[in-house]
Write an enzyme that holds these catalytic residues in place. Structure first.
Site, PDB file in Angstrom:
ATOM      1  N   ILE A  46      37.038  46.161  27.456  1.00 14.51           N
ATOM      2  CA  ILE A  46      36.370  47.450  27.209  1.00 14.51           C
ATOM      3  C   ILE A  46      37.210  48.294  26.250  1.00 14.51           C
ATOM      4  CG2 ILE A  46      35.578  49.596  28.303  1.00 14.51           C
ATOM      5  CD1 ILE A  46      34.915  47.851  30.800  1.00 14.51           C
ATOM      6  N   ASP A  72      49.349  49.667  26.575  1.00  9.16           N
ATOM      7  CA  ASP A  72      48.954  48.449  27.293  1.00  9.16           C
ATOM      8  C   ASP A  72      50.206  47.626  27.587  1.00  9.16           C
ATOM      9  OD1 ASP A  72      45.802  47.011  27.168  1.00  9.16           O
ATOM     10  OD2 ASP A  72      47.498  45.925  28.015  1.00  9.16           O
ATOM     11  N   ASN A  74      46.737  41.801  31.492  1.00  5.20           N
ATOM     12  CA  ASN A  74      45.431  41.155  31.582  1.00  5.20           C
ATOM     13  C   ASN A  74      44.720  41.191  30.229  1.00  5.20           C
ATOM     14  OD1 ASN A  74      43.416  39.811  32.955  1.00  5.20           O
ATOM     15  ND2 ASN A  74      42.399  41.682  33.622  1.00  5.20           N
ATOM     16  N   ASP A  81      53.944  50.173  30.782  1.00  7.49           N
ATOM     17  CA  ASP A  81      53.150  50.196  32.011  1.00  7.49           C
ATOM     18  C   ASP A  81      52.779  51.629  32.373  1.00  7.49           C
ATOM     19  OD1 ASP A  81      52.179  49.845  34.662  1.00  7.49           O
ATOM     20  OD2 ASP A  81      53.312  47.963  34.717  1.00  7.49           O
ATOM     21  N   LYS A  98      40.762  44.508  37.934  1.00  8.00           N
ATOM     22  CA  LYS A  98      39.318  44.647  38.179  1.00  8.00           C
ATOM     23  C   LYS A  98      38.641  43.425  38.794  1.00  8.00           C
ATOM     24  CE  LYS A  98      37.884  42.835  33.809  1.00  8.00           C
ATOM     25  NZ  LYS A  98      36.926  42.768  32.757  1.00  8.00           N
ATOM     26  N   TYR A 154      39.085  46.481  45.450  1.00  9.19           N
ATOM     27  CA  TYR A 154      38.928  46.959  44.071  1.00  9.19           C
ATOM     28  C   TYR A 154      38.023  48.192  44.031  1.00  9.19           C
ATOM     29  CZ  TYR A 154      36.586  47.350  39.596  1.00  9.19           C
ATOM     30  OH  TYR A 154      36.017  47.859  38.452  1.00  9.19           O
ATOM     31  N   PHE A 163      27.964  49.844  34.676  1.00  9.95           N
ATOM     32  CA  PHE A 163      27.197  48.775  35.316  1.00  9.95           C
ATOM     33  C   PHE A 163      27.780  47.432  34.816  1.00  9.95           C
ATOM     34  CE2 PHE A 163      24.221  50.648  38.282  1.00  9.95           C
ATOM     35  CZ  PHE A 163      24.617  51.968  38.135  1.00  9.95           C
TER      36      PHE A 163
HETATM   37  N1  UFG Z   1      26.518  35.187  39.182  1.00  8.91           N
HETATM   38  C1  UFG Z   1      26.127  33.857  39.304  1.00  8.91           C
HETATM   39  N2  UFG Z   1      27.027  32.888  38.914  1.00  8.91           N
HETATM   40  C2  UFG Z   1      28.264  33.185  38.425  1.00  8.91           C
HETATM   41  C3  UFG Z   1      28.641  34.541  38.324  1.00  8.91           C
HETATM   42  C4  UFG Z   1      27.750  35.523  38.713  1.00  8.91           C
HETATM   43  O1  UFG Z   1      25.022  33.545  39.737  1.00  8.91           O
HETATM   44  O2  UFG Z   1      29.029  32.256  38.120  1.00  8.91           O
HETATM   45  C5  UFG Z   1      25.545  36.229  39.550  1.00  8.91           C
HETATM   46  C6  UFG Z   1      26.013  37.137  40.679  1.00  8.91           C
HETATM   47  O3  UFG Z   1      25.692  36.577  41.923  1.00  8.91           O
HETATM   48  C7  UFG Z   1      25.243  38.418  40.359  1.00  8.91           C
HETATM   49  C8  UFG Z   1      25.183  38.429  38.836  1.00  8.91           C
HETATM   50  O4  UFG Z   1      25.371  37.075  38.430  1.00  8.91           O
HETATM   51  O5  UFG Z   1      23.936  38.340  40.854  1.00  8.91           O
HETATM   52  C9  UFG Z   1      26.250  39.283  38.194  1.00  8.91           C
HETATM   53  O6  UFG Z   1      27.517  38.911  38.693  1.00  8.91           O
HETATM   54  P1  UFG Z   1      28.875  39.371  38.012  1.00  8.91           P
HETATM   55  O7  UFG Z   1      29.997  38.735  38.761  1.00  8.91           O
HETATM   56  O8  UFG Z   1      28.821  39.152  36.542  1.00  8.91           O
HETATM   57  O9  UFG Z   1      28.872  40.949  38.215  1.00  8.91           O
HETATM   58  P2  UFG Z   1      28.810  41.814  39.551  1.00  8.91           P
HETATM   59  O10 UFG Z   1      27.536  42.596  39.497  1.00  8.91           O
HETATM   60  O11 UFG Z   1      29.061  41.023  40.755  1.00  8.91           O
HETATM   61  O12 UFG Z   1      30.087  42.747  39.407  1.00  8.91           O
HETATM   62  C10 UFG Z   1      30.462  43.259  38.155  1.00  8.91           C
HETATM   63  C11 UFG Z   1      31.985  43.309  38.051  1.00  8.91           C
HETATM   64  C12 UFG Z   1      32.559  44.344  38.935  1.00  8.91           C
HETATM   65  C13 UFG Z   1      31.881  45.639  38.682  1.00  8.91           C
HETATM   66  C14 UFG Z   1      30.387  45.484  38.876  1.00  8.91           C
HETATM   67  C15 UFG Z   1      29.674  46.763  38.582  1.00  8.91           C
HETATM   68  O13 UFG Z   1      32.548  42.046  38.377  1.00  8.91           O
HETATM   69  O14 UFG Z   1      33.931  44.488  38.647  1.00  8.91           O
HETATM   70  O15 UFG Z   1      29.893  44.497  37.998  1.00  8.91           O
HETATM   71  O16 UFG Z   1      28.371  46.699  39.093  1.00  8.91           O
HETATM   72  F1  UFG Z   1      32.341  46.555  39.534  1.00  8.91           F
END
Ligand code: UFG
Length: 370
Positions: free
Chosen positions: A17, A36, A40, A63, A89, A160, A189
């Site tokens: 980001i 930075d 990560n 840091d 994160k 987190y 999001f």
């Molecule tokens: N998903 C899969 N397969 C994968 C990875 C994800 O099917 O290999 C699905 C998840 O189940 C979910 C969607 O794809 O339905 C999105 O998953 P992500 O892991 O990409 O994102 P999340 O919504 O779980 O979470 C992300 C970030 C968080 C953040 C959040 C904000 O990982 O750090 O969005 O809503 F806080």
């Protein structure tokens, strides 16, 4: 660089980001100073940012937990504000190593806030302390069906998310104690995609947790198939629904947030999302359509902690910041794929891909420096 150009401190500026936000700030005539520690992120980002924007990048390597260092950086650069993105994160890692998250994220924020109070209060020639903070839609937990507005109840379902919630509360208390503070909290999001130059993008360490980087690694052949976590959610096709937002739109949101804080002096909390939810299967299909790459997948068990759906009501961001997401899911997929295909191993990719990216830059008329 002229002294008139306003500066901004960008913590975590080498991350996914942060790097995209850097480019947008510079294009808006604001000079970002990156702080930075590369815990990560990859140092190669810095040179790529210089190539995209055509000017050297100011980097303070260190840091955010080191309060004396942060204070020194603030005094030397005298930025008009701070965008705080530095932090950990990964949801799964936070469950396994909660103290790493509580210390890194919460103590990091305290260190920054203390350093800012020391430098900016009482308010002097540098102006009031001005902060844009990176929060997350995770703070809403399982909000049920329908778009999520900022006044929805917050809850945490992993360490987190807990750290982001605590920091939001801390910022509110700091603001209440010292009304001079101007604080913009941005609840992201699901950011995806990459800069159209394909010089910067998302480069997760190890196995990606998130959908888009996993999907692009399947498409490039680094992984055999995508596992879709759950096909029995109460959603139109049974797979999870999220609000995917192009990283370029998200980066624009940071510039809009900063400008709004400076213009109005009023603190705010806003969602940064598109307002439109897409299921995992819709994303897979959009990706295949946009790129022509096949994406083998299997529907497997639900992932613990996932919610059925999560998408924003973005109207407050439009009202307050005059900002809205513009880029389509198709663009998100095409840009994510351009980044992945030109950088198969992310920033560790060899010179060949760097050379092809450079050619594209020249085609686009962007200035390339040494
Ligand atoms: N998903 C899969 N397969 C994968 C990875 C994800 O099917 O290999 C699905 C998840 O189940 C979910 C969607 O794809 O339905 C999105 O998953 P992500 O892991 O990409 O994102 P999340 O919504 O779980 O979470 C992300 C970030 C968080 C953040 C959040 C904000 O990982 O750090 O969005 O809503 F806080």
């Amino acid at each position: 660089m002229s002294k008139q150009v306003p500066r901004i401190l960008l913590t975590g500026g080498a991350g996914y980001i942060g790097s995209h936000t850097f480019v947008k700030l510079r294009q808006a005539g604001i000079e970002p100073v990156i702080l930075d520690n590369f815990a990560n992120s990859h140092p190669a980002v810095i040179e790529r940012l210089a190539r995209i924007t055509g000017a050297p990048v100011c980097l303070e390597r260190g840091d955010v937990l080191d309060r004396a260092f942060v204070e020194d950086v603030l005094r030397r650069h005298a930025p008009a504000g701070v965008i705080h993105l530095a932090g950990d994160k990964a949801v799964g890692e936070s469950v396994a190593h909660p103290l790493k998250y509580f210390r890194g994220n919460i103590a990091g924020a305290i260190s920054l806030l203390e350093a800012m109070e020391a430098v900016y209060l009482p308010v002097g020639p540098l102006g009031p302390p001005t902060l844009v903070f990176s929060s997350t839609a995770t703070v809403y937990g399982d909000a049920g069906t329908g778009p999520i507005a900022e006044d929805f109840p917050r809850r945490h379902s992993n360490p987190y998310g807990h750290t982001k919630l605590v920091i939001e509360d801390m910022l509110e208390a700091v603001q209440a104690a010292r009304p001079e503070w101007r604080i913009g909290v941005l609840r992201y999001f699901n950011p995806v995609g990459a800069h159209p130059s394909a010089l910067i993008g998302e480069d997760p360490t190890g196995t990606p947790n998130n959908l888009m980087p996993y999907l692009t690694q399947v498409a490039i052949g680094r992984r055999s198939h995508l596992r879709i976590f759950g096909g029995d959610y109460p959603t139109p096709d049974g797979t999870g629904v999220r609000d995917y937002i192009h990283i370029e739109d998200l980066a624009d949101g940071h510039v809009a947030a900063l400008r709004t804080l400076q213009r109005t002096g009023e603190s705010f909390t806003v969602n940064l999302g598109t307002g439109r939810g897409y299921s995992v299967l819709e994303v897979v299909n959009a990706f295949v359509d946009a790129t022509g790459c096949p994406v083998p997948y299997r529907i497997v068990e639900r992932r613990p902690g996932d919610v059925a759906q999560c998408y924003a009501d973005p109207s407050r961001a439009m009202q307050l910041l005059g900002w809205e997401a513009k880029r389509t899911l198709e663009q998100m997929c095409a840009d994510a794929w351009r980044w992945q295909s030109r950088n198969p191993q992310g920033y560790a990719s060899g010179m060949a891909s760097a050379a092809s990216s450079q050619a594209t830059e020249k085609e686009n008329g962007l200035l390339v420096i040494g």
